[in-house]
Enzyme design. Structure first.
Site, PDB file in Angstrom:
ATOM      1  NE  ARG A 144     -24.633 -60.570  19.754  1.00 44.29           N
ATOM      2  CZ  ARG A 144     -25.386 -61.559  20.207  1.00 44.29           C
ATOM      3  NH1 ARG A 144     -24.810 -62.696  20.587  1.00 44.29           N
ATOM      4  NH2 ARG A 144     -26.703 -61.439  20.296  1.00 44.29           N
ATOM      5  NE  ARG A 205     -29.270 -61.008  27.295  1.00 44.32           N
ATOM      6  CZ  ARG A 205     -30.261 -61.104  26.413  1.00 44.32           C
ATOM      7  NH1 ARG A 205     -31.066 -62.169  26.411  1.00 44.32           N
ATOM      8  NH2 ARG A 205     -30.461 -60.133  25.549  1.00 44.32           N
ATOM      9  CE  LYS A 236     -30.542 -56.248  24.751  1.00 41.59           C
ATOM     10  NZ  LYS A 236     -29.755 -56.682  23.581  1.00 41.59           N
ATOM     11  CG  HIS A 237     -35.749 -57.746  25.759  1.00 45.04           C
ATOM     12  ND1 HIS A 237     -34.856 -58.129  26.762  1.00 45.04           N
ATOM     13  CD2 HIS A 237     -35.110 -57.984  24.587  1.00 45.04           C
ATOM     14  CE1 HIS A 237     -33.755 -58.600  26.198  1.00 45.04           C
ATOM     15  NE2 HIS A 237     -33.873 -58.527  24.879  1.00 45.04           N
ATOM     16  CG  HIS A 249     -34.025 -66.232  21.404  1.00 43.83           C
ATOM     17  ND1 HIS A 249     -33.899 -65.652  22.649  1.00 43.83           N
ATOM     18  CD2 HIS A 249     -33.291 -65.471  20.561  1.00 43.83           C
ATOM     19  CE1 HIS A 249     -33.118 -64.587  22.550  1.00 43.83           C
ATOM     20  NE2 HIS A 249     -32.730 -64.455  21.297  1.00 43.83           N
ATOM     21  CG  ASP A 322     -35.702 -59.143  20.659  1.00 41.72           C
ATOM     22  OD1 ASP A 322     -34.655 -59.148  19.987  1.00 41.72           O
ATOM     23  OD2 ASP A 322     -35.792 -59.725  21.756  1.00 41.72           O
TER      24      ASP A 322
END
Length: 599
Positions: A144, A205, A236-237, A249, A322
């Protein structure tokens, strides 16, 4: 299912991790104590019901400044200023994204926003409680905050590096820099074991398809973030998102592992994180029938969150969902009911509900009706406040703007990032001994995915004396663009072509243009070096390529490293942290875990 290799391990020794971590500023993270318990219980006794419930929510807020109105907040919260969102709901935390403009202006802006939001939290009501300020700074493909913050190539690249110390160093540097910016919570590391090469949401990831390697590096990064970096870490997750072909998502995935497979494949990284004292564990929005056959997603499953995570694994930290705006958790119940059911299942904090007024009111009503018992609410608040106390958020909620330059993107951190990344580049094929490439005085075409990626490579080759033409073709090249690249290759000695999830013709590249591009470039008879700048699996779709390098990331630091490998400045040492299967034959291994060439 692709094979995994739980006993294989190659650890790189070295002083890098010790040097960087040992010299870094370390934030005190005292263990749970009578002082902590006394403070938490005193705070809970003074909090209103509304304040207690507010601590259970972590929300995104729009705007780069805490006190400047941003109209995007009003539809969600009924107020315009980020500070007013915090005050209205007594939020437990906020989460930063680029698309909310939270990190749009660089270090000074981020620090000012963090401090402004903390002032709002501390002054809006008594007792004032500082915020968790959270982010997904996984590094690699989920990053980010960009430069000048130090960048790393991400989890799978660290898996290729095979070193717990360098994984810890990467987390330590990331954590230290986040904390300097006022960000005290990082939703990392990803603890999923990516045993499905077609996984659209986890992929690079994840550290590895090997549970033991993933567990080792998860534990190292938890230590790096928390012990060395001073920020909370979140595995996570849970209970594991590594074997799915669906993205939660967008849809509601189902994991078909047996309980035994879960124990062997999915559980080890989470067990390792718990043993290392992880502050938070994030839930997954997926069904796992072997663990709960109700059909509910794990986020809403009491057998999974309470029975398995709390009672069987003995986890006593904070469980956070999440994001609740994801479709994987919204298909069975309304948004307000999802919030209540997640808390009843065992979650302590709710991330990014898309219906804040309704969810907040629903949780208040559930407590007042004793659907959520008051003692259960207090236990959740106790865990949240205890985390803030232990992590130093209570004692030191503000970041020092004058100290940012001494921490964020320092020469020592950038040098460490380069050294770490140099250990991760993986040479998968070099059949014609093309690499290392002597480019001085030659003509080179750099083409394929990524404007920044191709520019970095072109600049590096130009610096070595090559005459370089750059032609970026995008994620899904058209036939016209492919033809232009093939024409440009005609007078070149060498072609370097980058791919990014070329295997994914469902979403990333519906035209299969990247595969066509590579094949047609190979047909020219020129020397072709293929560089996969995300998933290493692309080689399965153009096996005729004789030279293939995997970076696991299009982060500039990874692309710069592969440029050094191509030109022979460094020798590649990375080893595949996953099996690469034959295309369409997931049980047939093309290149095995541990494969990696050098020169």
């Amino acid at each position: 299912m692709p094979t995994f290799h739980p006993t294989r391990r190659t650890l790189l020794a070295g002083g890098l991790a010790t040097a960087v971590v040992g010299s870094a500023p370390i934030r005190a993270t005292a263990a749970s104590s009578s002082a902590e318990k006394g403070w938490v219980e005193s705070m809970i006794s003074r909090m209103s019901l509304e304040q207690k419930v507010g601590q259970l929510f972590i929300q995104q807020v729009y705007g780069s400044d805490a006190t400047t109105p941003d109209a995007r907040n009003r539809p969600l919260y009924g107020v315009d200023r980020p500070a007013d969102v915090v005050a209205k709901y007594h939020l437990g935390g906020v989460i930063y994204f680029a698309w909310t403009d939270s990190v749009a202006g660089g270090p000074a802006q981020i620090v000012a926003l963090s401090n402004g939001l903390q002032r709002a939290a501390l002054s809006s009501a008594k007792p004032g409680i500082p915020l968790q300020i959270a982010i997904d700074q996984e590094q690699g493909v989920v990053t980010r905050i960009g430069p000048p913050a130090t960048q790393f190539p991400g989890s799978m690249a660290l898996g290729a590096g095979r070193s717990a110390p360098i994984a810890r160093t990467a987390a330590a540097i990331t954590g230290q820099e986040l904390l300097a910016l006022g960000v005290n919570t990082n939703f990392a590391p990803v603890s999923d074991v990516n045993v499905n090469p077609l996984n659209p949401v986890i992929g690079t990831r994840s550290f590895s398809s090997d549970p033991d390697l993933a567990a080792e590096l998860v534990a190292a990064q938890v230590a790096g973030y928390q012990r060395d970096g001073g920020v909370s870490s979140s595995a996570k997750h849970f209970p594991g998102h590594g074997d799915t072909k669906d993205d939660s998502h967008d849809v509601f995935p189902i994991i078909t592992h047996t309980r035994e497979q879960w124990e062997t494949i999915d559980a080890p990284p989470f067990r390792a994180a718990i043993a290392e004292g992880i502050d938070m564990i994030m839930t997954a929005h997926l069904a796992f029938p072997a663990l709960d056959d109700s059909g509910d997603p794990a986020t809403l499953s009491r057998p999974i969150l309470t029975g398995l995570l709390r009672e069987e694994l003995g986890y006593d930290g904070v469980i956070v969902t999440d994001a609740l705006n994801m479709e994987g958790v919204r298909q069975l119940y309304g948004d307000a009911e999802v919030a209540v059911r997640a808390l009843l299942a065992g979650a302590d904090q709710l991330l990014m509900t898309p219906a804040m007024d309704e969810a907040y009111a629903a949780v208040l009503a559930a407590v007042r009706s004793h659907r959520i018992r008051p003692n259960e609410l207090d236990a959740k608040v106790h865990r949240v406040l205890g985390l803030k106390y232990r992590r130093g958020v209570i004692a030191q909620p503000y970041a020092d703007p004058s100290a940012v330059g001494a921490v964020v993107g320092t020469p020592a951190h950038l040098a460490a990032a380069n050294e770490i990344t140099d250990r991760t580049t993986t040479l998968v094929k070099n059949d014609a001994a093309v690499l290392p490439l002597a480019v001085a005085g030659t003509k080179v075409l750099v083409t394929g995915y990524g404007a920044a990626t191709t520019q970095i490579l072109a600049s590096a080759l130009t610096a070595k004396g090559a005459s370089v033409q750059r032609l970026e073709t995008g994620t899904s090249p058209t036939d016209l663009r492919i033809a232009a690249a093939v024409a440009a290759a005609a007078d070149k000695d060498t072609v370097v072509v980058t791919t990014m999830k070329a295997w994914d013709t469902a979403t990333t590249d519906p035209r299969a243009g990247q595969q066509k591009l590579v094949r047609q470039l190979l047909d020219t008879g020129k020397r072709v070096v293929v560089v996969a700048v995300r998933d290493p699996y692309d080689i399965a779709y153009f096996t005729a390529a004789s030279t293939y390098v995997a970076t696991y990331s299009y982060s500039p630091v990874a692309v710069e490293a592969v440029a050094r490998v191509i030109t022979g400045d460094i020798a590649p040492t990375g080893k595949l942290p996953v099996d690469i299967p034959v295309a369409g034959e997931p049980d047939t291994v093309l290149y095995p875990f541990g494969h990696g060439l050098t020169f």
